[in-house]
Motif scaffolding. Structure first.
Motif, PDB file in Angstrom:
ATOM      1  N   ARG A 161      -3.934   6.576  -5.526  1.00 22.84           N
ATOM      2  CA  ARG A 161      -3.863   5.519  -6.239  1.00 22.84           C
ATOM      3  C   ARG A 161      -4.455   5.739  -7.566  1.00 22.84           C
ATOM      4  NH1 ARG A 161      -2.374   0.240  -4.749  1.00 22.84           N
ATOM      5  NH2 ARG A 161      -3.369  -1.695  -5.429  1.00 22.84           N
TER       6      ARG A 161
ATOM      7  N   ASP B 129       0.804  -1.362   0.061  1.00 18.21           N
ATOM      8  CA  ASP B 129      -0.029   0.049  -0.199  1.00 18.21           C
ATOM      9  C   ASP B 129       0.765   1.142   0.039  1.00 18.21           C
ATOM     10  OD1 ASP B 129      -1.904   2.192   0.293  1.00 18.21           O
ATOM     11  OD2 ASP B 129      -2.757   1.219   2.182  1.00 18.21           O
TER      12      ASP B 129
ATOM     13  N   VAL C 151       0.273   4.024  -1.102  1.00 16.39           N
ATOM     14  CA  VAL C 151      -0.194   5.335  -0.531  1.00 16.39           C
ATOM     15  C   VAL C 151      -0.266   5.758   0.721  1.00 16.39           C
ATOM     16  CG1 VAL C 151      -2.595   6.632  -0.633  1.00 16.39           C
ATOM     17  CG2 VAL C 151      -1.852   5.363  -2.568  1.00 16.39           C
ATOM     18  N   SER C 152      -0.551   4.865   1.575  1.00 16.24           N
ATOM     19  CA  SER C 152      -0.251   4.821   3.091  1.00 16.24           C
ATOM     20  C   SER C 152       1.116   5.061   3.431  1.00 16.24           C
ATOM     21  CB  SER C 152      -0.933   3.566   3.705  1.00 16.24           C
ATOM     22  OG  SER C 152      -2.394   3.358   3.647  1.00 16.24           O
TER      23      SER C 152
ATOM     24  N   LYS D 285       1.916   8.569   2.375  1.00 16.01           N
ATOM     25  CA  LYS D 285       1.313   9.699   3.502  1.00 16.01           C
ATOM     26  C   LYS D 285       2.119   9.578   5.061  1.00 16.01           C
ATOM     27  CE  LYS D 285      -3.169  10.187   1.372  1.00 16.01           C
ATOM     28  NZ  LYS D 285      -4.628   9.871   1.270  1.00 16.01           N
ATOM     29  N   GLY D 286       2.471   8.439   5.343  1.00 14.99           N
ATOM     30  CA  GLY D 286       2.947   8.001   6.521  1.00 14.99           C
ATOM     31  C   GLY D 286       4.371   8.661   6.572  1.00 14.99           C
TER      32      GLY D 286
END
Length: 534
Positions: A500, A486, A488-489, A492-493
């Motif tokens: 996506r 993932d 995207v996560s 962002k983290g």
């Protein structure tokens, strides 16, 4: 009293260095960071030393002066080797400054004891150790060497005891130099007269631009265009020189990388004019299989004996190209429709049909969205091969990838450095999921330093280049697949924006939003692996 760290920083400031990219080690790093800061040189903490080296080399390519990478002693110096090797084979000018124990410590200690001179000797133009009394001289010599002839990395060891020692007044004062006159080539140059004669006898010459064109500067790029237009001849750019001749030009034939399809145009040529072409750019290593006579224009002699030119001119490259653009006879054998027909022919198979988001479509959409002044970096992988063939580089230094080394994990740090070198230019990085996993820490750098690059991850879950080789040999697919990620996560983290895209429409919507955001952004593009099968 100033220290020798002040002397080092003073010479860097004198050379207009703006950044030091690095991961600090110990005392030499601490002294260098402070001394550089007092002279307006910004230290960029990188996620790892290899990224730091790539960023320094990429900055050097764009700014045409050495970038600077700083590492700690031992493990730090060893960790930078991939990036330094990339810079060596990419002809990227940079200084690699490594912390070093004092001589008595080095002789006595066993832990972290690495002969950094020996480590870097094969992958740099030269390696030096800073010494009291000669610090300024050594640093200036390293800077000159990084830029001379074929640009590249130069290593300087910075011993703790020297960096911390007090330097006498005037230690960094420039030594008085006499006048320096470097030979330039004019119309009476016998080699250029011979080259003009060869061109006059040809009906269908082809120009091939190599990396030394853009390493030599804007004058060489302008003169290349003038010569092509004077001759009316097609122009190929090597992968490292994409954009040296703008690829939207009617005479632009695309990328020269030795594939068999190029024979459709090159087979009609009766002369090849190589401008600044470095043998490191040969895609088939050690192999030149073109029967036509060659005129070779460069700033260093061709010593490898891979290409045997009819005429070789070693002179200031811009001068050579400019003189020929005035003296060479226009050719009569080409028309622009031949070039355009060739371009249509080679691009058609690069857009295979299939379900899902195809890699060729990602490249097409990115080219539609990125302004002409924009910069693309492409990490190693099948997507890079596709980008090299499909991407229309509309400006010099508008496309960058690892060619000489062909290393993964270079695209993202290169994009960060490109954005720092040209803050007004939008920058996009294309990377595979494998290369992206190697450089996730660079996202934190982008977020912390507010470096607004857009990274498109070609996420197909495979090391596609190796998987295809396994399929060709009818082997089982082992060691080439990744678990679902993932991205995207993850992005962002680490402080970036992310989205996506699994369809062309989703990518067409996400990319302009990312480019306009002014923030580092990751687009997790879910790619169909079928797109590489052709």
């Amino acid at each position: 009293m100033p220290t020798y760290a002040d002397v080092v920083a003073g010479v860097l400031a004198e050379a207009q260095v703006e950044f030091i990219f690095g991961v600090p080690g110990s005392l030499s790093s601490v002294e260098l960071i402070e001394a550089a800061s007092q002279r307006g040189i910004r230290y960029i903490l990188c996620s790892n030393e290899s990224s730091a080296a790539v960023m320094a080399g990429t900055y050097g390519i764009f700014r045409r002066r050495p970038g600077v990478c700083s590492t700690g002693v031992g493990p730090g110096a060893a960790a930078a080797v991939l990036g330094v090797t990339n810079n060596w084979l990419e002809r990227a000018p940079c200084l690699i400054l490594t912390d070093r124990y004092s001589d008595p410590q080095f002789r006595q200690l066993q832990r972290q004891r690495v002969d950094q001179d020996l480590l870097y000797r094969p992958i740099t133009k030269g390696t030096f150790k800073l010494a009291a009394g000669a610090a300024a001289t050594t640093m200036r010599q390293a800077i000159r060497l990084a830029m001379a002839g074929r640009p590249g990395p130069v290593h300087v060891d910075l011993p703790y005891d020297v960096m911390l020692a007090q330097a006498p007044e005037g230690a960094s004062s420039p030594a008085p130099e006499g006048e320096r006159h470097i030979a330039r080539a004019g119309a009476d140059h016998p080699g250029l007269q011979a080259a003009a004669g060869e061109i006059a006898r040809a009906q269908r010459p082809v120009l091939i631009a190599g990396l030394q064109v853009n390493r030599s500067g804007e004058a060489a790029e302008r003169a290349l265009r003038a010569l092509a237009e004077r001759l009316g001849a097609p122009v190929f750019n090597s992968p490292a020189a994409k954009g040296a001749f703008p690829e939207q030009h009617p005479l632009a034939a695309g990328t020269f990388r030795g594939r068999k399809e190029e024979r459709a145009l090159l087979g009609k040529a009766d002369l090849l004019v190589l401008a600044g072409y470095d043998p490191v750019e040969l895609f088939a290593p050690g192999f030149w299989d073109y029967p036509q006579p060659v005129v070779m224009l460069d700033e260093v002699p061709h010593l490898e004996d891979l290409i045997r030119p009819q005429v070789e001119v070693v002179a200031h490259l811009a001068d050579s190209l400019e003189v020929l653009s005035r003296s060479a006879s226009p050719c009569r054998g080409w028309d622009t429709e031949e070039v355009e027909s060739y371009r249509r022919m080679i691009r058609a198979p690069l857009h295979p049909r299939g379900s899902g988001l195809m890699p060729g479509a990602v490249i097409r959409i990115a080219r539609e969205q990125l302004p002409d002044r924009g910069i693309l970096t492409a990490d190693a992988g099948n997507h890079k091969v596709l980008a090299g063939d499909l991407w229309e580089a509309r400006r010099p230094q508008g496309y960058l990838s690892s060619n000489g080394l062909g290393a993964m994990a270079v695209g993202l740090p290169a994009a960060l450095a490109a954005k720092l070198a040209e803050p007004a230019a939008p920058v996009v990085c294309m990377t595979g999921d494998g290369g992206f996993l190697m450089r996730l820490g660079d996202l934190e750098v982008a977020a912390r330093e507010k470096i607004a690059v857009v990274t498109i991850v070609f996420n197909d879950g495979w090391l596609s280049t190796i998987k295809l080789k396994q399929d060709e040999r009818r082997f089982a697919r082992r060691g080439t697949s990744f678990a679902p990620c993932d991205f995207v996560s993850v992005a962002k983290g680490l402080g970036c924006e992310a989205s996506r895209a699994a369809t062309e429409r989703e990518l067409q919507e996400a990319l302009p939003r990312a480019l306009a955001s002014g923030r580092p952004w990751v687009i997790d593009a879910v790619i169909s692996p079928e797109g590489y099968a052709a």
